[in-house]
Design a protein around this motif. Sequence first.
Motif, PDB file in Angstrom:
ATOM      1  N   ASP A 452      10.485 -13.762 139.546  1.00 39.70           N
ATOM      2  CA  ASP A 452      10.141 -14.776 140.541  1.00 39.70           C
ATOM      3  C   ASP A 452      10.908 -16.078 140.347  1.00 39.70           C
ATOM      4  N   ALA A 453      11.858 -16.123 139.397  1.00 38.94           N
ATOM      5  CA  ALA A 453      12.595 -17.360 139.123  1.00 38.94           C
ATOM      6  C   ALA A 453      13.458 -17.743 140.319  1.00 38.94           C
ATOM      7  N   PRO A 454      13.441 -19.011 140.733  1.00 35.29           N
ATOM      8  CA  PRO A 454      14.283 -19.439 141.859  1.00 35.29           C
ATOM      9  C   PRO A 454      15.766 -19.409 141.471  1.00 35.29           C
ATOM     10  N   LEU A 455      16.627 -19.397 142.473  1.00 35.10           N
ATOM     11  CA  LEU A 455      18.064 -19.305 142.241  1.00 35.10           C
ATOM     12  C   LEU A 455      18.582 -20.456 141.380  1.00 35.10           C
ATOM     13  N   GLU A 456      17.990 -21.645 141.544  1.00 34.51           N
ATOM     14  CA  GLU A 456      18.467 -22.785 140.759  1.00 34.51           C
ATOM     15  C   GLU A 456      18.313 -22.524 139.261  1.00 34.51           C
ATOM     16  N   GLN A 457      17.186 -21.932 138.861  1.00 37.51           N
ATOM     17  CA  GLN A 457      16.967 -21.645 137.440  1.00 37.51           C
ATOM     18  C   GLN A 457      17.874 -20.516 136.960  1.00 37.51           C
ATOM     19  N   VAL A 458      18.134 -19.549 137.836  1.00 36.31           N
ATOM     20  CA  VAL A 458      19.051 -18.469 137.492  1.00 36.31           C
ATOM     21  C   VAL A 458      20.449 -19.035 137.263  1.00 36.31           C
ATOM     22  N   ARG A 501      20.210 -13.945 130.730  1.00 29.32           N
ATOM     23  CA  ARG A 501      18.889 -13.345 130.893  1.00 29.32           C
ATOM     24  C   ARG A 501      17.919 -13.898 129.842  1.00 29.32           C
ATOM     25  N   VAL A 502      18.418 -14.059 128.614  1.00 21.40           N
ATOM     26  CA  VAL A 502      17.573 -14.597 127.538  1.00 21.40           C
ATOM     27  C   VAL A 502      17.369 -16.092 127.713  1.00 21.40           C
ATOM     28  N   PHE A 503      18.389 -16.816 128.164  1.00 25.27           N
ATOM     29  CA  PHE A 503      18.222 -18.243 128.442  1.00 25.27           C
ATOM     30  C   PHE A 503      17.097 -18.464 129.446  1.00 25.27           C
ATOM     31  N   LEU A 504      17.076 -17.645 130.505  1.00 24.09           N
ATOM     32  CA  LEU A 504      16.041 -17.784 131.524  1.00 24.09           C
ATOM     33  C   LEU A 504      14.665 -17.437 130.959  1.00 24.09           C
ATOM     34  N   LYS A 505      14.617 -16.465 130.081  1.00 28.22           N
ATOM     35  CA  LYS A 505      13.357 -16.091 129.443  1.00 28.22           C
ATOM     36  C   LYS A 505      12.849 -17.197 128.535  1.00 28.22           C
TER      37      LYS A 505
END
Length: 597
Positions: A452-458, A501-505
């Motif tokens: 559910d992460a928004p594109l900005e966070q991705v 992927r880990v940064f976002l986690k």
Amino acid sequence: MKGNENLEKEHKNTYLLKRFLPYYRKYRWILVLDLFCAMLTTVCDLVLPLIVRYLTNMGMTDIEGLTVKIILSLGLFYLLLLAMDAAANYFTAYIGHLMGTKIETDMRRDLFCHLQKLSYSFYSNTKIGQLISRITTDLFDITEFAHHCPEEFFIAALKITVSFVILGNINIWLTLIIFIGFPLMLISTGYFRKKMREAFKRARVQTGEINAQVEDNLLGIRVVKSFANEEMEEEKFDIGNRLFLAIKKQSYRYMAGFQATTRVFDGFMLIMVVVCGSLFMINGAINAGDLMAYLLYVTTLLASIRRIVEFAEQFQKGMTGIERFIEVMDEPAEVYEAENAQELKQVVGDISFEKVSFQYSDGTDEVLSDIDLNVTHGQNIAIVGPSGSGKSTLCHLIPRFYDVTSGRICIDGQDIKDLTLHSLRSRIGIVQQDVYLFSGTIRENIAYGRPDAPLEQVELAARQAGAHDFIMKLPQQYDTYVGERGVKLSGGQKQRISIARVFLKNPPILILDEATSALDNESERIVQESLRELTKGRTTFTIAHRLTTIRNADIILVLTEEGIVEQGPHETLIRKEGVYYDLYQMYRDLDGVNGEF
């Protein structure tokens, strides 16, 4: 789990049916209605011989009493029964099959969910192609089985019972002569039923082997082509394919024997009715109408038996599918949550190993023995040592991919066995050498841990991982399809996406499992910069071969078959001139200034 042999067990039909019956619970009223409609479809078959008997007897004894009105009334009555039969048959064909499909869907869901719970060791010993076969092909026949099995046996039992009662009232001795053939037929066909079951199971196993071989070939197609081994792969496939043909030929031979045996009994029972019935008629025990009724009832019974015979192949396939389903469902989840497992919250990142030992479930020697280790939050712990010393295993114990054989591992003083698996693993990030990207877009792969992460966070995570620039150069940027296993991207690009992927986690604990050992120098430099950014403020375990990834580690652990033999910063271990020093000298000579482990 000691290999595929544990998935190949023999179970009795009664046990398999006992395990399968609970799946009817959700649909029990549909099943009841289906069996009721199945009962209605038998009415025509059971009533017609009585109508023929009545008309025949009336025609021979009281032809004047057989009026047009009686004949038309009986004809109209039978037409009404046919209309009822058509409606009931429509219901059983549509709703009954739908019930079977729902049961198949439920079983596939349960099987997939159970596969998610099984440990690493299970997948280390089981071919993925076999599992794909079990979750797809093996369950295809469940729809027909779940629908037809209760229906066919219920109809057959109903016809046999009602026919026995009606015929017994006409002439009990002729009835007993006829019905004694049924148990004899069941006994004589038992051998073929058993052999059919065994052959169908071997066919399912071989189907799984073919799936595994095809999967292995297609995933490694670049290696196959680089070695020009297409012909060798075709020969290997041909061997498995011909074995499948041989097994199918054997199964059809048993099925043919089964059908031939039942046809012999068909003819035997018909001639018994004709011969014995004629003898009874000569002696006045039955009349012509009764004999006609007998012939029609026996014909109806034999038609039911033929349907059972035709269903026998489907029955054995269904039982084989259930058996292979149960074999996987009975595989124990070696790692499971405690009954009162707690959520892991507000993680600081202190980790301790207390007398930790580990041994794989297949009975091999201990991989780790009496490991004691205390790690303070924010420390970067590097682990080096020869292959097979247990470096990866040591790290895989932290998220409980395996469970310790003895001792315990604590995070912030809490035993990880007392924590829920989800809360534990959601706070640990892992970057591996063998990056796995799912078939989908770059955005979907980066956001795998947070869909559910928004594109900005991705995008922010991609920038932190040094991946944003190359992503923006792709045709669809973050919506670019990466191909199966990320085949459209280079090794360095895939690795940076896995780091994003880990940064976002954003986990407080990191495990870097030889994250750069497969990269070229330029890709390694870029990824190393990303990893240095990723490890800031996090408790980090780094399994490394390249010295450049561990020289700045707070503590370097030297792990051998004897356990942790040395630990300390790089400079301290070099001055000690022990095992680490020897490894450093050896790999410096092999790989120049940087050295490799």
